[in-house]
Enzyme design. Structure first.
Site, mmCIF file in Angstrom:
data_model
loop_
_atom_site.group_PDB
_atom_site.id
_atom_site.type_symbol
_atom_site.label_atom_id
_atom_site.label_comp_id
_atom_site.label_asym_id
_atom_site.label_seq_id
_atom_site.Cartn_x
_atom_site.Cartn_y
_atom_site.Cartn_z
ATOM 1 N N SER A 221 53.014 122.695 15.407
ATOM 2 C CA SER A 221 53.334 121.403 15.995
ATOM 3 C C SER A 221 53.442 121.527 17.514
ATOM 4 O O SER A 221 52.472 121.874 18.172
ATOM 5 C CB SER A 221 54.608 120.836 15.360
ATOM 6 O OG SER A 221 54.788 119.482 15.688
ATOM 7 N N GLU A 337 49.297 115.068 7.249
ATOM 8 C CA GLU A 337 50.178 115.320 8.383
ATOM 9 C C GLU A 337 51.243 114.238 8.560
ATOM 10 O O GLU A 337 52.370 114.517 8.934
ATOM 11 C CB GLU A 337 49.354 115.426 9.675
ATOM 12 C CG GLU A 337 48.531 116.705 9.793
ATOM 13 C CD GLU A 337 49.368 117.905 10.189
ATOM 14 O OE1 GLU A 337 50.587 117.762 10.359
ATOM 15 O OE2 GLU A 337 48.789 119.001 10.321
ATOM 16 N N HIS A 432 53.378 117.468 7.325
ATOM 17 C CA HIS A 432 53.537 118.180 8.589
ATOM 18 C C HIS A 432 54.692 119.180 8.509
ATOM 19 O O HIS A 432 55.764 118.867 7.987
ATOM 20 C CB HIS A 432 53.804 117.160 9.700
ATOM 21 C CG HIS A 432 53.894 117.743 11.064
ATOM 22 N ND1 HIS A 432 52.807 118.288 11.708
ATOM 23 C CD2 HIS A 432 54.938 117.864 11.925
ATOM 24 C CE1 HIS A 432 53.169 118.713 12.908
ATOM 25 N NE2 HIS A 432 54.465 118.468 13.061
#
Length: 524
Positions: A221, A337, A432
């Site tokens: 990330s 995601e 995610h």
């Protein structure tokens, strides 16, 4: 009666945690090593053969007059410094429920790193992985359970997890701050912290059996965006041997980096909201005042900027000109995601959403994100524009403008629910940040989930891919499923990482080319 009901589980938890800590101590003994600043004492585990050195200062505390300045060298210490406990994590709001920290507190004095090494006595030349945490540049720390380096170290890799400054403490730009520097820029201090950690590793990792010329950086990330930025920064790009990105790249045409002027404007608004008259005064303010100004005055968050020092130009331009670190790249994203939010559940509602958000491209987008599967298409489009497109573009730019291999993946393994929760409370795909525990194989440390055999198989596969890549620049080896590198085929291969991993042609490739062209035209 009620007191006893709540007290018993608490006592059981305390006993369990105490037992775990006692086991760590009972199966270890003290070890020492010498770094540039002095002698460190860590722990050697007789269960795993891994040494662990925690809470090592890699830069001076960024407090007082060093607040909002580039990181300065750490000072020397006398005698033996104990490295048995994690250092404080950066000042941050409690944002993400899945972050489980092991550090004692938050503090501006946060520039510490942790090392796990499998080196035997007098062993040297081991490959090194430096891992940067995610959290939107607003949360996270190197002591998080998910980033525990012990299992990867057992594969023959020295693992380092540094802290870096976050939010206003790590990214505020301001005209007064820019006037202080010879490059007339400011901001990005958290990214400079990362670069300082890389330099510290370069200078000191031999003391832990590592090879200073075999440094691979990785992150997820915001940590993945950081990796892409370290690849283009003149402060770091010449010190890298490899790069790994998990869900994020700073070359997303939908969200290009902000110019310095935008960061300075944010800093001016922040200073005005704080009640202080100058940066000099704000440097002397208590941490609490700055924290509460950030979180209570509706000022938003500071952007990463093209500051003219750490980032000298649009990162996409650096990649396009082939000036980035010329190293092997392993990069990818999760299958879903962005599974949260309000998504349309009928074709009509979906088409209406497209017309509102993409008025000139609504009809064309239905070719890639069909209206007959409205919710799924909306989730995929949201995931792509938020995270996947930047990651895809990073891989593509590096493939086109370097002579190094690129290995691309999609992570499909759906993480099990937290203990006590049902599957219905979890996202419809691999969301995610759910791939972190698998890549590091920290399942046993991240023990809040009901891990199954398929999770353990996926984690064993992925940690070996990662170890191979850090060692050789190629994830392949042994009996692992073959992972082809990225090529220029119409549908180039992508590695599907799951309990049963396999490579397959990536049929979604055309939609990313369409999105890239769409945003590029909009910027012209």
């Amino acid at each position: 009666m009620h007191t006893k009901f709540y007290l018993i589980p608490l006592l059981l938890l305390v006993c369990f945690c105490s037992r775990v800590r006692a086991q760590e101590i009972n199966f270890g003994f003290a070890v020492r090593t010498e770094v540039k600043n002095g002698t460190l004492e860590g722990d050697y585990s007789t269960r795993t053969g891994v040494q662990r050195y925690l809470g090592i200062p890699f830069a001076a505390p960024p407090v007082g007059d060093l607040r909002w300045r580039a990181p300065q060298p750490a000072g020397d210490w006398e005698g033996v410094r104990m490295a048995h406990e994690f250092g404080p994590r950066p000042v941050q709001e409690y944002i993400y429920d899945d972050m489980r920290f092991r550090s004692p507190s938050v503090s501006e004095d946060c520039l510490y790193l942790n090392v796990w090494t499998p080196a035997e006595a007098r062993e040297s030349g081991l490959p090194v992985l430096v891992y940067f945490y995610g959290g939107g540049f607003s949360a996270g720390a190197g002591d998080e359970r998910r980033y525990d380096g012990e299992r990867l170290a057992q594969e023959g890799v020295v693992v380092v997890t540094p802290n870096y400054r976050l939010n206003v403490f790590g990214f505020m730009a301001h005209p007064e701050l820019s006037a202080e520097t010879d490059y007339r820029g400011s901001g990005n201090y958290g990214l400079m912290d990362q670069a300082a950690a890389i330099h510290w590793v370069k200078e000191n990792i031999a003391a832990f059996g590592g090879d200073p010329d075999k440094i691979t950086i990785a992150g997820e990330s915001a940590g993945s965006m950081s990796v892409s930025l370290q690849m283009v920064s003149p402060l770091s790009r010449d010190h890298l041997a490899g790069a790994v990105g998990q869900s994020g790249g700073a070359v997303n045409p939908e969200r290009p980096l902000a110019p310095l002027s935008a960061g300075e404007a944010w800093g001016e608004r922040f200073l005005d909201s704080s009640g202080y008259a100058s940066i000099a005064e704000l440097r002397q303010a208590p941490t609490r005042v700055i924290y509460e100004t950030l979180n209570n005055r509706n000022v938003g968050r500071p952007p990463v900027v093209v500051d003219g020092h750490f980032i000298t130009e649009d990162p996409a331009l650096t990649f396009a000109n082939g000036k980035q670190a010329n190293v092997p790249l392993l990069v990818g994203w999760t299958s879903t995601e962005r599974p949260w939010g309000q998504f349309p559940d009928t074709p009509d509602a979906y088409r209406k959403m497209l017309r509102e958000q993409f008025p000139q491209h609504a009809e064309a987008l239905t070719e890639y994100y069909p209206a007959d599967a409205p919710t799924r298409s909306a989730i995929e489009l949201a995931s792509d524009t938020w995270i996947v497109l930047g990651t895809w573009n990073w891989a593509d730019l590096h493939r086109l403008n370097s002579d190094q291999p690129v290995y691309r993946y999609r992570f499909d393994k759906i993480r099990p629910p937290l203990r006590g929760q049902s599957r219905d409370q979890e996202p419809p795909g691999a969301a995610h940040a759910t791939d972190i525990e698998y890549f590091m194989n920290s399942l046993d440390v991240s023990d809040g989930y009901a891990w199954q055999d398929g999770d353990r198989k996926a984690a064993e596969t992925m940690v070996r891919y990662l170890a191979n890549f850090v060692k050789t620049g190629d994830p392949n080896g042994g009996e692992l499923p073959q992972w082809p590198n990225l090529d220029d085929a119409e549908y180039p291969a992508v590695m599907i990482l799951d309990a049963e991993s396999k490579a397959e042609a990536f049929r979604a490739e055309p939609r990313y080319r369409y999105l890239t062209n769409m945003y590029d035209k909009a910027r012209r």
